[in-house]
Design an enzyme around this catalytic site. Structure first.
Site, PDB file in Angstrom:
ATOM      1  N   ASP A 211      51.398  -6.390 -44.570  1.00 23.19           N
ATOM      2  CA  ASP A 211      49.938  -6.322 -44.643  1.00 23.19           C
ATOM      3  C   ASP A 211      49.230  -6.102 -43.316  1.00 23.19           C
ATOM      4  O   ASP A 211      48.289  -5.317 -43.244  1.00 23.19           O
ATOM      5  CB  ASP A 211      49.408  -7.594 -45.305  1.00 23.19           C
ATOM      6  CG  ASP A 211      49.622  -7.565 -46.806  1.00 23.19           C
ATOM      7  OD1 ASP A 211      49.174  -6.615 -47.434  1.00 23.19           O
ATOM      8  OD2 ASP A 211      50.252  -8.497 -47.337  1.00 23.19           O
TER       9      ASP A 211
ATOM     10  N   TYR B  68      44.834 -10.463 -53.045  1.00 25.30           N
ATOM     11  CA  TYR B  68      45.111 -11.805 -52.544  1.00 25.30           C
ATOM     12  C   TYR B  68      44.114 -12.243 -51.487  1.00 25.30           C
ATOM     13  O   TYR B  68      43.633 -11.427 -50.705  1.00 25.30           O
ATOM     14  CB  TYR B  68      46.509 -11.856 -51.913  1.00 25.30           C
ATOM     15  CG  TYR B  68      47.470 -12.686 -52.727  1.00 25.30           C
ATOM     16  CD1 TYR B  68      47.531 -14.059 -52.552  1.00 25.30           C
ATOM     17  CD2 TYR B  68      48.296 -12.105 -53.683  1.00 25.30           C
ATOM     18  CE1 TYR B  68      48.406 -14.829 -53.305  1.00 25.30           C
ATOM     19  CE2 TYR B  68      49.174 -12.869 -54.442  1.00 25.30           C
ATOM     20  CZ  TYR B  68      49.219 -14.231 -54.248  1.00 25.30           C
ATOM     21  OH  TYR B  68      50.067 -14.988 -54.988  1.00 25.30           O
TER      22      TYR B  68
HETATM   23 CU   LIG Z   1      51.785 -15.093 -54.784  1.00 26.39          CU
END
Ligand SMILES: [Cu+2]
Length: 504
Positions: free
Chosen positions: A163, A247
């Protein structure tokens, strides 16, 4: 419908040798909230990102798009009973100071900056001891993330995200915090710069916050006779939040009055799901082993999260050694009362391969950064211990292309000699790379690490098998590790905390 394409952080198809390839998939959009949980399964495409051309489309299956509940804010507002307002009240103001970039709180002194790639970076972390500022860390930050998914199907086999290295450009790693939710209204806020896709700087407000809070835990206590002695604890929290697609991660550095720093990651946000025809699990629990249903026709795919923390320790100076204090069982002979004990045996790591570590419950040891040239009050070298949390390491095979890029996740801990060029655990340019850079590559040289400037790399990891409670948005789940002084101070460093104003 919305479609998007993402890079992959490894060499997956030959076209990557000459093109910047994006791997795409589509979802139905729904209202004003997220489209997660509305994926159009089996329909994928590849894009030449530079030429802005779709180069291939594949459609391998037809699965109805789920319609189950997904909008967390549309759930009728019925506040649960007995949840009365609560907040920390500081009638005399905050206990920390920020002056020309120097942050001070109790005995702590440090600087912080916001890096577009890795977020909050701590610098020159010191603690004042009997009037003298003593160094603990030269620099500390997240260095990389690795999130591999465990589904080999079309549209999923490319999902393994590096990421920080892949997604920092254009959007930045950190996202704005919300007062009253992420941090108390009275917190100090830090703005930061990110880089837009055309290279221009962009100022974003409230990328980090700093606040003090009562932990409501005693810093120490003891009942002597009929009286309880003790001091109330508190902590200073430096917080940021990253939102990377679905997320959200809360990223904390928590400074404790006793010289401990707790490093914590709170995972929340929305899990990645795929559409399925299943509405309920089979009675015998057989069925897909790649995840779990989280709602009717919504399948949460198993995955891992790994954060590599780069910790450049300078314990009372730059030249440090990494030491294991091993607990070794020993037989006790000719003693009617005992047959065995364990003893502690120090071991100083000479080279990088001596310090590649994982928690071993059957071979316990304490992990310490110590300064061999500076002795503490009792003639032990001054040290800071690294205390691993209950964390995970990758169990993927080393030759898996995604694991080759996220190879730092193979172990919980690594130590390297300081090298200016070694800042990112999966390498400087992970996107489409051939896994020729990063922690696992550097440490092959097995360089000397004793009594020199060394850097610790801690992998904070967790496996995630999804559950119904993770839908439509996950309750925040915290994972943490800590560093703490060891023979660094003369005695318990929090004897001088003020007493509680309550109950005197
Ligand atoms: Cu997760």
């Amino acid at each position: 419908m919305s479609c998007s394409a993402l890079p992959v952080a490894y060499r997956a198809v030959p076209e990557q040798a000459t093109q910047r390839v994006g791997f795409g998939s589509c979802s139905r959009t729904h209202g004003t909230y997220h489209s997660w949980g509305r994926s159009i399964e089996g329909l994928t495409f590849q894009v030449d990102v530079t030429a802005r051309k779709i180069t291939s489309i594949s459609d391998t299956e037809t699965v109805p798009v789920p319609t189950s509940e997904q909008d967390y804010e549309e759930i009728p507002e019925r506040p649960r009973p007995n949840a009365t307002p609560i907040s920390t009240f500081q009638p005399l103001g905050q206990g920390f100071r920020i002056e020309r970039g120097d942050i001070s709180w109790q005995n702590w002194r440090f600087r912080m900056r916001i890096d577009p790639r890795v977020g909050v970076v701590l610098n020159l972390v010191q603690i004042v001891d009997e009037g003298r500022a003593r160094s603990v860390l030269y620099e500390a930050s997240v260095s990389e993330l690795f999130v591999p998914y465990m589904d080999p199907g079309n549209g999923w086999n490319n999902r393994a995200f590096i990421d920080a290295g892949e997604f920092f450009a254009g959007v930045g790693f950190l996202k704005p915090l919300k007062p009253g939710l992420d941090c108390p209204a009275g917190a100090a806020w830090f703005d930061g710069h990110t880089v837009t896709e055309d290279g221009a700087p962009r100022l974003t407000s409230r990328l980090a916050c700093l606040f003090e809070r009562a932990t409501e835990n005693p810093a120490w206590r003891h009942l002597q006779g009929s009286e309880v002695f003790g001091r109330p604890g508190r902590e200073l929290v430096l917080r940021a939040a990253a939102t990377i697609g679905n997320y959200d991660y809360l990223l904390d550095w928590r400074f404790e009055p006793d010289g401990t720093i707790k490093v914590a990651v709170g995972a929340t946000g929305v899990i990645e799901t795929k559409s399925t025809t299943l509405v309920a699990a089979h009675d015998d629990h057989s069925g897909p082993e790649t995840g779990q249903l989280v709602a009717e026709r919504v399948f949460g795919v198993n995955h891992d999260h790994y954060f590599s923390y780069r910790l450049d320790f300078d314990v009372d100076g730059a030249a440090n050694s990494f030491m294991l204090n091993r607990m070794v069982p020993q037989r006790v002979d000719n003693d009617p009362m005992r047959k065995s004990i364990w003893v502690n045996q120090p071991f100083v790591a000479a080279r990088e391969k001596d310090a590649i570590l994982d928690i071993r419950l059957d071979q316990p040891s304490m992990w310490m950064f110590m300064n061999p040239s500076v002795k503490g009050p009792l003639n032990y070298p001054v040290a800071y211990e690294l205390m691993p949390g209950a964390t995970a390491k990758s169990i993927l095979s080393a030759d898996d292309p995604v694991q080759r890029i996220g190879a730092f996740s193979e172990h919980q801990f690594w130590v390297t000699p300081y090298n200016e060029a070694e800042r990112y655990a999966a390498g400087t340019y992970p996107t489409g790379s051939d896994a020729n850079d990063g922690l696992a590559v550097w440490t092959k040289a097995n360089r000397a690490i004793a009594n020199t400037d060394i850097v610790g790399w801690y992998t904070l990891g967790f496996h995630h098998i999804t559950r119904a409670e993770d839908w439509p948005v996950m309750p925040t789940m915290w994972h943490e590790f800590a560093i703490r002084p060891f023979h660094f101070f003369k005695k318990n460093p929090v004897l001088d905390l003020p007493k509680s104003l309550v109950g005197q």
